[in-house]
Design a protein around this motif. Structure first.
Motif, mmCIF file in Angstrom:
data_model
loop_
_atom_site.group_PDB
_atom_site.id
_atom_site.type_symbol
_atom_site.label_atom_id
_atom_site.label_comp_id
_atom_site.label_asym_id
_atom_site.label_seq_id
_atom_site.Cartn_x
_atom_site.Cartn_y
_atom_site.Cartn_z
ATOM 1 N N PHE A 116 0.817 -1.211 0.000
ATOM 2 C CA PHE A 116 0.000 0.000 0.000
ATOM 3 C C PHE A 116 0.853 1.265 0.000
ATOM 4 O O PHE A 116 0.412 2.322 -0.416
ATOM 5 N N GLU A 117 2.083 1.159 0.526
ATOM 6 C CA GLU A 117 2.912 2.336 0.728
ATOM 7 C C GLU A 117 3.461 2.872 -0.592
ATOM 8 O O GLU A 117 3.853 2.111 -1.477
ATOM 9 N N ARG A 118 3.520 4.193 -0.688
ATOM 10 C CA ARG A 118 4.052 4.827 -1.889
ATOM 11 C C ARG A 118 5.568 4.647 -2.003
ATOM 12 O O ARG A 118 6.131 4.761 -3.097
ATOM 13 N N ASP A 119 6.235 4.409 -0.851
ATOM 14 C CA ASP A 119 7.690 4.261 -0.887
ATOM 15 C C ASP A 119 8.128 2.894 -1.399
ATOM 16 O O ASP A 119 9.317 2.587 -1.438
ATOM 17 N N GLY A 120 7.144 2.077 -1.763
ATOM 18 C CA GLY A 120 7.487 0.776 -2.326
ATOM 19 C C GLY A 120 7.585 -0.353 -1.320
ATOM 20 O O GLY A 120 7.913 -1.482 -1.681
ATOM 21 N N THR A 121 7.286 -0.092 -0.030
ATOM 22 C CA THR A 121 7.311 -1.146 0.984
ATOM 23 C C THR A 121 6.233 -2.184 0.668
ATOM 24 O O THR A 121 5.063 -1.849 0.474
ATOM 25 N N SER A 122 6.629 -3.448 0.632
ATOM 26 C CA SER A 122 5.708 -4.520 0.230
ATOM 27 C C SER A 122 5.224 -5.322 1.426
ATOM 28 O O SER A 122 6.001 -5.650 2.329
ATOM 29 N N LEU A 123 3.935 -5.630 1.438
ATOM 30 C CA LEU A 123 3.398 -6.597 2.389
ATOM 31 C C LEU A 123 3.664 -8.013 1.897
ATOM 32 O O LEU A 123 3.870 -8.938 2.695
ATOM 33 N N ILE A 124 3.603 -8.182 0.571
ATOM 34 C CA ILE A 124 3.780 -9.500 -0.054
ATOM 35 C C ILE A 124 4.795 -9.333 -1.178
ATOM 36 O O ILE A 124 4.712 -8.400 -1.978
ATOM 37 N N PRO A 150 -2.797 -6.945 -7.987
ATOM 38 C CA PRO A 150 -1.398 -7.081 -7.578
ATOM 39 C C PRO A 150 -0.538 -5.950 -8.135
ATOM 40 O O PRO A 150 -0.816 -5.415 -9.210
ATOM 41 N N VAL A 151 0.505 -5.619 -7.370
ATOM 42 C CA VAL A 151 1.521 -4.703 -7.883
ATOM 43 C C VAL A 151 2.420 -5.441 -8.867
ATOM 44 O O VAL A 151 2.878 -4.884 -9.865
ATOM 45 N N GLY A 152 2.675 -6.707 -8.569
ATOM 46 C CA GLY A 152 3.466 -7.547 -9.447
ATOM 47 C C GLY A 152 2.967 -8.976 -9.404
ATOM 48 O O GLY A 152 2.298 -9.398 -8.467
ATOM 49 N N GLY A 153 3.274 -9.750 -10.449
ATOM 50 C CA GLY A 153 2.836 -11.135 -10.498
ATOM 51 C C GLY A 153 1.387 -11.263 -10.925
ATOM 52 O O GLY A 153 0.768 -10.319 -11.426
ATOM 53 N N SER A 154 0.828 -12.451 -10.687
ATOM 54 C CA SER A 154 -0.529 -12.697 -11.177
ATOM 55 C C SER A 154 -1.264 -13.701 -10.291
ATOM 56 O O SER A 154 -0.653 -14.503 -9.582
ATOM 57 N N VAL A 155 -2.591 -13.635 -10.369
ATOM 58 C CA VAL A 155 -3.484 -14.618 -9.752
ATOM 59 C C VAL A 155 -4.347 -15.175 -10.873
ATOM 60 O O VAL A 155 -5.226 -14.486 -11.404
ATOM 61 N N ARG A 156 -4.085 -16.413 -11.270
ATOM 62 C CA ARG A 156 -4.823 -17.035 -12.364
ATOM 63 C C ARG A 156 -5.915 -17.934 -11.803
ATOM 64 O O ARG A 156 -5.644 -18.854 -11.040
ATOM 65 N N ARG A 157 -7.144 -17.645 -12.212
ATOM 66 C CA ARG A 157 -8.300 -18.386 -11.707
ATOM 67 C C ARG A 157 -8.868 -19.279 -12.817
ATOM 68 O O ARG A 157 -8.997 -18.837 -13.957
ATOM 69 N N HIS A 158 -9.216 -20.502 -12.457
ATOM 70 C CA HIS A 158 -9.813 -21.417 -13.426
ATOM 71 C C HIS A 158 -11.167 -20.865 -13.874
ATOM 72 O O HIS A 158 -11.910 -20.284 -13.056
ATOM 73 N N PRO A 159 -11.528 -21.037 -15.138
ATOM 74 C CA PRO A 159 -12.823 -20.529 -15.628
ATOM 75 C C PRO A 159 -14.026 -21.068 -14.855
ATOM 76 O O PRO A 159 -15.062 -20.406 -14.766
ATOM 77 N N ASP A 160 -13.914 -22.291 -14.286
ATOM 78 C CA ASP A 160 -15.032 -22.885 -13.558
ATOM 79 C C ASP A 160 -14.983 -22.599 -12.055
ATOM 80 O O ASP A 160 -15.750 -23.195 -11.277
ATOM 81 N N LEU A 161 -14.067 -21.705 -11.637
ATOM 82 C CA LEU A 161 -13.973 -21.348 -10.222
ATOM 83 C C LEU A 161 -15.246 -20.636 -9.773
ATOM 84 O O LEU A 161 -15.702 -19.690 -10.415
ATOM 85 N N LYS A 162 -15.818 -21.109 -8.663
ATOM 86 C CA LYS A 162 -16.947 -20.429 -8.023
ATOM 87 C C LYS A 162 -16.514 -20.126 -6.594
ATOM 88 O O LYS A 162 -16.368 -21.029 -5.766
ATOM 89 N N LEU A 163 -16.310 -18.840 -6.326
ATOM 90 C CA LEU A 163 -15.680 -18.389 -5.093
ATOM 91 C C LEU A 163 -16.710 -17.798 -4.138
ATOM 92 O O LEU A 163 -17.556 -17.002 -4.540
ATOM 93 N N SER A 164 -16.625 -18.192 -2.863
ATOM 94 C CA SER A 164 -17.403 -17.550 -1.807
ATOM 95 C C SER A 164 -16.426 -16.989 -0.781
ATOM 96 O O SER A 164 -15.524 -17.693 -0.333
ATOM 97 N N TYR A 165 -16.626 -15.717 -0.427
ATOM 98 C CA TYR A 165 -15.657 -15.006 0.412
ATOM 99 C C TYR A 165 -16.350 -14.463 1.652
ATOM 100 O O TYR A 165 -17.238 -13.620 1.562
ATOM 101 N N PHE A 166 -15.917 -14.958 2.821
ATOM 102 C CA PHE A 166 -16.364 -14.400 4.094
ATOM 103 C C PHE A 166 -15.268 -13.471 4.606
ATOM 104 O O PHE A 166 -14.204 -13.919 5.027
#
Length: 418
Positions: free
Chosen positions: A93-101, A137-153
């Motif tokens: 989140f930081e503008r100085d480039g500090t990464s959480l991940i 993402p700032v960098g990299g990727s999250v690839r999701r399968h076309p048949d993914l059905k996601l529920s998020y709590f």
């Protein structure tokens, strides 16, 4: 003939009532055992065996008042192998480039149970938001399968609830095909029994709204669940029901939790936020504690071991690493030995309980057939078996207390290493 029939009916009623009373006594003892050991004996096969046995056991009429909060997630089919692939994921989140991940790589198989662990504010919820697509993402990727059905709590998702709807309406809106009885059952499991399900969402507390959100997840078809501290507002019975639902779910689960009970019961892989970095650990939570442990907590703790010279010097650092490695090895040997004894006792308990169950069945048959010799023999065998089981329980409790005490002792020693 009528007299014999009458005597037979009386005998059957007596056997039924004794069976019912014995079942009720055993059920209460089993529930007490589960409540006492579920959080402590984290890998206890005896606990798991008793939970499953309690679920399967038929209750006689007088026992029908025992509350059952069982519920299940609505699994969506998935024919592939991997639901998601994360490659070189970076975010900050930081503008100085500090990464959480930074540079995180892992995949999610269709039946994975992954726990995300670490201190608050390190990026656990942020990672869930990235996986859900709520953040980019700032960098990299999250690839999701076309048949993914996601529920998020997520803890912040309560803002998306419709404040004008009732609890029942909000849950039913996810899957209108569900009949009202099923929705009411889910409302009850989420601690909104009876007319409480007719409350408007707008008048609920934050904790109650979280339970509504969890109830919606039970209805929505999914093959991956993202759960962020889902048990924060649940009582023990509902937490047990959630664990059972996660265990039965035919899909992947990624969960953020601080509950060691849940970590031990659920996780087979870990994503660990520690020491200003995030890593994937292949193994259970107990494996992680035994083989790696928490670096950040140990480094941050105040030193209690006297060290001559500057602890930052290379020689002292190597010395401290050797001390730490020795403590970890000693902890592993000590705890493994105690766990082996616990496992042996649990196996004996399971074996004896299975034998006693068969002996009780044989005793009922002997009572019906009027076999006095078999009744006397089986009664004595059952009596001594129950005494031995109670003795084993007492030993199990003492060993578990010893295990917990030694674990805390080693954690204190490790925390003392600068």
């Amino acid at each position: 003939p009528t007299g014999k029939l009458y005597q037979q009916l009386l005998l059957e009623e007596e056997i039924y009532e004794k069976t019912r009373m014995n079942d009720e006594k055993k059920r209460k003892e089993t529930e007490q055992f589960i409540n006492r050991f579920r959080a402590k004996a984290t890998k206890a096969r005896a606990v798991q065996s008793r939970i499953k046995a309690l679920q399967k056991k038929e209750q006689l009429d007088e026992l029908s008042e025992i509350k059952n909060l069982a519920f299940t997630f609505n699994s969506a089919p998935f024919a592939g192998r991997q639901l998601m692939e994360v490659k070189d994921l970076s975010f900050g989140f930081e503008r100085d480039g500090t990464s959480l991940i930074e540079g995180l790589n892992f995949f999610v198989a269709k039946d994975d149970r992954i726990a995300i662990i670490g201190k608050n504010g390190k990026g656990k919820t942020t990672l869930l938001d990235l996986l859900a697509g709520n953040l980019s993402p700032v960098g990299g990727s999250v690839r999701r399968h076309p048949d993914l059905k996601l529920s998020y709590f997520g803890q912040t998702n309560i803002n998306r609830l419709n404040l004008r709807k009732t609890v029942e309406e909000e849950i039913m809106a996810v899957h209108p095909e569900h009949h009202r009885g099923a929705v009411r059952s889910i409302c009850g499991a989420m601690m909104f029994p009876g007319d409480h399900a007719l409350k408007k969402v707008g008048v609920l507390s934050g904790g109650e709204k979280s339970r509504v959100l969890l109830g919606k997840l039970l209805v929505a078809p999914a093959n991956m669940l993202l759960l962020d501290e889902p048990t924060n507002h649940l009582d023990m019975e509902s937490t047990e029901s959630l664990l059972e639902a996660v265990d039965d779910f035919k899909g992947a689960v990624i969960i953020v939790t601080h509950s060691e009970m849940i970590l031990h019961a659920v996780a087979t892989r870990l994503i660990v936020f520690d020491d200003e970095k995030v890593i994937l650990f292949e193994g259970t939570y107990q494996d992680f504690l035994d083989r790696v442990g928490w670096n950040n907590e140990n480094l941050a703790s105040q030193s209690k071991i006297p060290v001559t010279g500057n602890a930052e010097q290379p020689g002292n650092k190597r010395h401290l690493r050797r001390i730490r490695a020795g403590l970890i090895n000693e902890r592993s040997r000590t705890l493994r030995a105690l766990q082996t004894k616990i496992d042996e006792i649990e196996s004996d308990i399971i074996r004896l309980e299975e034998k006693t169950g068969q002996d009780n069945s044989d005793l009922i048959q002997a009572s019906i057939s009027g076999d006095g010799e078999a009744i006397r023999r089986l009664s004595k065998v059952i009596h001594y078996s129950m005494l031995e089981i109670e003795s084993l329980f007492s030993r199990l409790e003492l060993l578990q207390g010893d295990l917990d005490g030694r674990r805390r002792e080693f954690e204190e020693k490790l925390n003392a290493v600068p």
